[in-house]
Design a protein around this motif. Structure first.
Motif, PDB file in Angstrom:
ATOM      1  N   VAL A  37       0.815  -1.220   0.000  1.00 34.02           N
ATOM      2  CA  VAL A  37       0.000   0.000   0.000  1.00 34.02           C
ATOM      3  C   VAL A  37       0.850   1.273   0.000  1.00 34.02           C
ATOM      4  N   PHE A  38       1.977   1.271   0.700  1.00 26.80           N
ATOM      5  CA  PHE A  38       2.765   2.501   0.822  1.00 26.80           C
ATOM      6  C   PHE A  38       3.202   3.067  -0.528  1.00 26.80           C
ATOM      7  N   PRO A  39       3.660   2.242  -1.469  1.00 20.99           N
ATOM      8  CA  PRO A  39       4.031   2.831  -2.776  1.00 20.99           C
ATOM      9  C   PRO A  39       2.867   3.539  -3.474  1.00 20.99           C
ATOM     10  N   VAL A  40       1.662   3.044  -3.269  1.00 18.41           N
ATOM     11  CA  VAL A  40       0.486   3.689  -3.872  1.00 18.41           C
ATOM     12  C   VAL A  40       0.269   5.058  -3.225  1.00 18.41           C
ATOM     13  N   GLY A  41       0.360   5.106  -1.905  1.00 23.29           N
ATOM     14  CA  GLY A  41       0.212   6.383  -1.203  1.00 23.29           C
ATOM     15  C   GLY A  41       1.307   7.360  -1.560  1.00 23.29           C
ATOM     16  N   LEU A  42       2.531   6.864  -1.686  1.00 22.82           N
ATOM     17  CA  LEU A  42       3.645   7.725  -2.063  1.00 22.82           C
ATOM     18  C   LEU A  42       3.476   8.271  -3.468  1.00 22.82           C
ATOM     19  N   ALA A  43       3.029   7.408  -4.381  1.00 22.11           N
ATOM     20  CA  ALA A  43       2.810   7.860  -5.768  1.00 22.11           C
ATOM     21  C   ALA A  43       1.685   8.890  -5.838  1.00 22.11           C
ATOM     22  N   GLN A  44       0.669   8.718  -4.997  1.00 21.91           N
ATOM     23  CA  GLN A  44      -0.466   9.636  -5.031  1.00 21.91           C
ATOM     24  C   GLN A  44      -0.177  10.955  -4.334  1.00 21.91           C
ATOM     25  N   GLN A  45       0.509  10.899  -3.202  1.00 20.54           N
ATOM     26  CA  GLN A  45       0.703  12.109  -2.390  1.00 20.54           C
ATOM     27  C   GLN A  45       2.091  12.726  -2.513  1.00 20.54           C
ATOM     28  N   GLY A  46       3.070  11.951  -2.921  1.00 22.79           N
ATOM     29  CA  GLY A  46       4.430  12.466  -3.037  1.00 22.79           C
ATOM     30  C   GLY A  46       4.972  12.932  -1.704  1.00 22.79           C
ATOM     31  N   ALA A  47       5.683  14.060  -1.713  1.00 16.26           N
ATOM     32  CA  ALA A  47       6.334  14.593  -0.507  1.00 16.26           C
ATOM     33  C   ALA A  47       5.331  15.012   0.559  1.00 16.26           C
ATOM     34  N   ALA A  48       4.083  15.279   0.167  1.00 14.32           N
ATOM     35  CA  ALA A  48       3.062  15.678   1.142  1.00 14.32           C
ATOM     36  C   ALA A  48       2.809  14.583   2.171  1.00 14.32           C
ATOM     37  N   LEU A  49       3.150  13.340   1.817  1.00 12.56           N
ATOM     38  CA  LEU A  49       2.951  12.209   2.736  1.00 12.56           C
ATOM     39  C   LEU A  49       3.817  12.356   3.990  1.00 12.56           C
ATOM     40  N   PHE A  50       4.914  13.093   3.863  1.00 10.03           N
ATOM     41  CA  PHE A  50       5.828  13.245   4.997  1.00 10.03           C
ATOM     42  C   PHE A  50       5.639  14.562   5.710  1.00 10.03           C
TER      43      PHE A  50
END
Length: 193
Positions: free
Chosen positions: A180-193
């Motif tokens: 799941v994390f790669p999907v969230g990273l691809a969708q949100q990018g740097a905003a995830l952090f």
């Protein structure tokens, strides 16, 4: 008494966790929230359990990956559902998964009556009528997928649990995070952090 208290505590923690997670939606959305929850959960559980120290000789890896996949799908779809549905309705629909597993595991006719009443209650909550649905259809679909994931989680857990012992949850959450994390990273990018 202890099992009932444990169930009530687990249900309360799940509800409070979901309500708190929903507060992140304006910043990172449901996919980003699920990604972070799984990533942080896997890190914490792996550090606490240190499962790599006690690896079984012939591990059922398919069951472990199935368990992790179901866990990731359940959490992701549940978070997508509560973006569109009230929390109580989404969790009520999601509980249909374990309920169906219980139906197939039961041999008593009285259990079928209880299941039918529970299903009727879920239909009432969802606003199902002859004229259609009173809730968001996509939210309902996400909740039903989460229910199937929860059913799969139970079935895969029966195989993976005895083999991996107390480290099963840590390993399964790690598999879910890897999915799941790669999907969230691809969708949100740097905003995830």
């Amino acid at each position: 008494l202890l099992p009932m208290l444990a169930i009530l505590l687990a249900m309360a923690c799940f509800q409070v966790g979901a309500a708190a997670a929903k507060q992140l939606y304006p910043a990172i959305g449901p996919v980003g929230t699920a990604s972070l929850r799984l990533l942080l959960g896997s890190i914490i559980l792996l550090l606490l359990v240190r499962r790599w120290r006690y690896w079984p000789a012939r591990p059922p890896l398919r069951a472990l990956f199935g368990l992790g996949f179901c866990m990731g799908a359940t959490l992701l779809c549940f978070y997508l559902a509560i973006e569109r549905l009230p929390l109580g309705i989404a969790i009520s629909i999601q509980i249909l998964g374990p309920l169906i597993v219980a139906i197939f595991g039961s041999s008593r006719a009285l259990d079928l009556l209880w299941v039918a009443l529970a299903a009727l209650g879920v239909c009432c909550l969802a606003g199902v009528s002859l004229t259609g649905l009173a809730i968001d259809p996509l939210g309902l679909l996400y909740s039903l997928i989460a229910a199937m994931g929860w059913a799969g989680y139970i079935l895969f857990g029966r195989v993976a649990g005895p083999a991996f012992g107390k480290g099963t949850a840590a390993l399964a959450v790690s598999v879910a995070a890897l999915l799941v994390f790669p999907v969230g990273l691809a969708q949100q990018g740097a905003a995830l952090f």
